[in-house]
Write a protein that holds these residues in place. Structure first.
Motif, mmCIF file in Angstrom:
data_model
loop_
_atom_site.group_PDB
_atom_site.id
_atom_site.type_symbol
_atom_site.label_atom_id
_atom_site.label_comp_id
_atom_site.label_asym_id
_atom_site.label_seq_id
_atom_site.Cartn_x
_atom_site.Cartn_y
_atom_site.Cartn_z
ATOM 1 N N GLU A 84 -11.415 6.220 12.310
ATOM 2 C CA GLU A 84 -9.092 7.183 11.887
ATOM 3 C C GLU A 84 -8.290 6.066 12.502
ATOM 4 N N ARG A 85 -8.145 5.711 13.636
ATOM 5 C CA ARG A 85 -7.428 4.741 14.544
ATOM 6 C C ARG A 85 -6.746 3.888 13.823
ATOM 7 N N ASN A 86 -7.499 2.884 12.974
ATOM 8 C CA ASN A 86 -7.098 2.195 11.953
ATOM 9 C C ASN A 86 -6.705 2.416 11.004
ATOM 10 N N ASN A 87 -7.665 3.584 10.376
ATOM 11 C CA ASN A 87 -6.356 3.619 8.737
ATOM 12 C C ASN A 87 -5.630 4.787 9.043
ATOM 13 N N MET A 88 -5.110 5.150 10.182
ATOM 14 C CA MET A 88 -3.654 5.782 10.710
ATOM 15 C C MET A 88 -2.952 4.925 11.456
ATOM 16 N N ARG A 89 -3.016 3.674 11.526
ATOM 17 C CA ARG A 89 -2.105 2.983 12.329
ATOM 18 C C ARG A 89 -1.785 1.739 11.175
ATOM 19 N N THR A 90 -2.592 1.844 9.629
ATOM 20 C CA THR A 90 -2.674 0.579 9.229
ATOM 21 C C THR A 90 -1.812 1.559 7.707
ATOM 22 N N ASN A 91 -1.972 2.732 7.295
ATOM 23 C CA ASN A 91 -2.231 3.047 6.270
ATOM 24 C C ASN A 91 -0.776 4.342 6.875
ATOM 25 N N TYR A 92 -0.742 4.812 7.651
ATOM 26 C CA TYR A 92 0.618 5.587 7.916
ATOM 27 C C TYR A 92 1.519 5.397 9.248
ATOM 28 N N ARG A 93 1.475 4.119 9.749
ATOM 29 C CA ARG A 93 1.878 3.852 10.871
ATOM 30 C C ARG A 93 2.658 5.104 12.231
ATOM 31 N N PRO A 94 1.487 6.064 12.818
ATOM 32 C CA PRO A 94 1.927 7.214 13.539
ATOM 33 C C PRO A 94 3.099 7.221 14.549
ATOM 34 N N ARG A 95 3.797 8.189 14.647
ATOM 35 C CA ARG A 95 4.474 7.626 15.677
ATOM 36 C C ARG A 95 4.720 9.457 16.044
ATOM 37 N N ALA A 96 5.231 9.264 17.311
ATOM 38 C CA ALA A 96 5.786 11.206 17.966
ATOM 39 C C ALA A 96 7.226 10.736 18.451
ATOM 40 N N MET A 97 8.508 12.340 17.988
ATOM 41 C CA MET A 97 8.959 12.228 18.567
ATOM 42 C C MET A 97 8.957 12.910 19.831
ATOM 43 N N ILE A 98 9.435 12.583 20.935
ATOM 44 C CA ILE A 98 8.728 13.707 22.248
ATOM 45 C C ILE A 98 10.450 13.956 22.982
ATOM 46 N N ALA A 151 18.907 13.879 36.457
ATOM 47 C CA ALA A 151 18.998 15.259 36.236
ATOM 48 C C ALA A 151 18.655 16.230 36.842
ATOM 49 N N ALA A 152 19.960 17.022 36.910
ATOM 50 C CA ALA A 152 19.273 18.350 37.128
ATOM 51 C C ALA A 152 18.269 19.369 36.314
ATOM 52 N N SER A 153 19.057 19.201 35.011
ATOM 53 C CA SER A 153 18.785 19.908 33.841
ATOM 54 C C SER A 153 18.469 19.549 32.474
ATOM 55 N N GLY A 154 18.465 19.901 31.425
ATOM 56 C CA GLY A 154 18.283 19.376 29.969
ATOM 57 C C GLY A 154 16.712 18.464 29.693
ATOM 58 N N TYR A 155 17.018 17.911 29.382
ATOM 59 C CA TYR A 155 16.108 16.727 27.922
ATOM 60 C C TYR A 155 16.878 16.269 27.466
ATOM 61 N N ILE A 156 15.639 14.942 27.193
ATOM 62 C CA ILE A 156 16.058 13.766 26.343
ATOM 63 C C ILE A 156 14.485 13.614 25.831
ATOM 64 N N VAL A 157 14.937 12.546 24.106
ATOM 65 C CA VAL A 157 14.348 12.664 23.181
ATOM 66 C C VAL A 157 14.182 11.040 23.149
ATOM 67 N N GLY A 158 12.588 10.974 22.899
ATOM 68 C CA GLY A 158 12.416 9.852 23.285
ATOM 69 C C GLY A 158 10.975 9.482 21.991
ATOM 70 N N HIS A 159 10.474 7.920 21.616
ATOM 71 C CA HIS A 159 8.905 8.119 21.151
ATOM 72 C C HIS A 159 8.150 7.319 20.982
ATOM 73 N N ILE A 160 6.797 8.000 20.571
ATOM 74 C CA ILE A 160 5.746 7.383 21.611
ATOM 75 C C ILE A 160 5.016 6.256 19.914
ATOM 76 N N TRP A 161 4.818 5.316 19.825
ATOM 77 C CA TRP A 161 3.609 5.074 18.736
ATOM 78 C C TRP A 161 2.949 5.121 18.710
ATOM 79 N N PHE A 162 1.606 5.609 18.340
ATOM 80 C CA PHE A 162 0.515 6.043 18.247
ATOM 81 C C PHE A 162 -0.688 4.583 17.859
ATOM 82 N N PHE A 163 -1.812 4.436 18.035
ATOM 83 C CA PHE A 163 -2.666 3.543 17.692
ATOM 84 C C PHE A 163 -2.236 1.911 18.190
ATOM 85 N N LYS A 164 -1.019 1.648 18.701
ATOM 86 C CA LYS A 164 -0.855 0.185 18.121
ATOM 87 C C LYS A 164 -1.849 -0.696 19.106
ATOM 88 N N HIS A 165 -2.655 -0.394 20.652
ATOM 89 C CA HIS A 165 -3.025 -1.067 21.376
ATOM 90 C C HIS A 165 -4.154 -1.814 20.791
#
Length: 165
Positions: A84-98, A151-165
């Motif tokens: 599943e990990r290899n299939n997703m990494r190869t075909n769909y390059r999954p990442r998350a915006m956090i 920071a005292a409050s608020g949010y920030i957006v970032g990215h994580i790539w999955f199944f790359k390791h």
């Protein structure tokens, strides 16, 4: 002519509703954006305030460290088979915006992106939901500072790539 206009209106309305429709499954709003399918945490829109200091002033120039790569790998391995990990990494390059709480680096919500995914049902949303929960519970962004200031409050957006390791 009126009948033709009514039929054309109904056809266009149906076409537009198909194009812009969204599905909700297992805690995700499923959307299409360009060449990607997005599985958006239903809480995504709840977190949008800019990072602020104690005086209420907006903060800029974030710096941080993501030292949870080994934890992420353990989570991926626990939830998804090697195939599943290899299939997703190869075909769909999954990442998350956090979305990260600026005051402490806690990940509070995610949007998962899959490139070139034609059929969203290919993704096991029950496993994706578990991944979403574990990312929020177990991973964090460390040493999150803005021009050296916490920071005292608020949010920030970032990215994580999955199944790359």
């Amino acid at each position: 002519m009126k009948t033709y206009n009514i039929i054309l209106f109904i056809v266009l309305q149906g076409f537009i509703s198909v194009i812009f429709s969204q599905e909700i499954r297992d805690g995700f709003k499923i959307l299409r954006e360009n060449q990607e399918v997005v599985f958006e945490d239903l809480n995504w829109d709840d977190y949008g305030d800019y990072p602020l200091n104690k005086k209420g002033e907006r903060l800029f120039n974030p710096s941080s460290r993501f030292s949870s790569i080994e934890k992420l790998k353990r989570i991926e391995n626990a939830l998804f088979s090697e195939q599943e990990r290899n299939n997703m990494r190869t075909n769909y390059r999954p990442r998350a915006m956090i979305t990260v709480r600026a005051s402490d680096g806690k990940i509070v919500t995610n949007r998962f992106y899959f490139q070139n995914l034609q059929d969203p049902s290919v993704i096991d949303t029950k496993k994706l939901k578990k991944l979403n929960e574990r990312v929020k519970e177990e991973l964090m962004i460390e040493n999150l500072l803005f021009n050296g200031e916490k920071a005292a409050s608020g949010y920030i957006v970032g990215h994580i790539w999955f199944f790359k390791h």
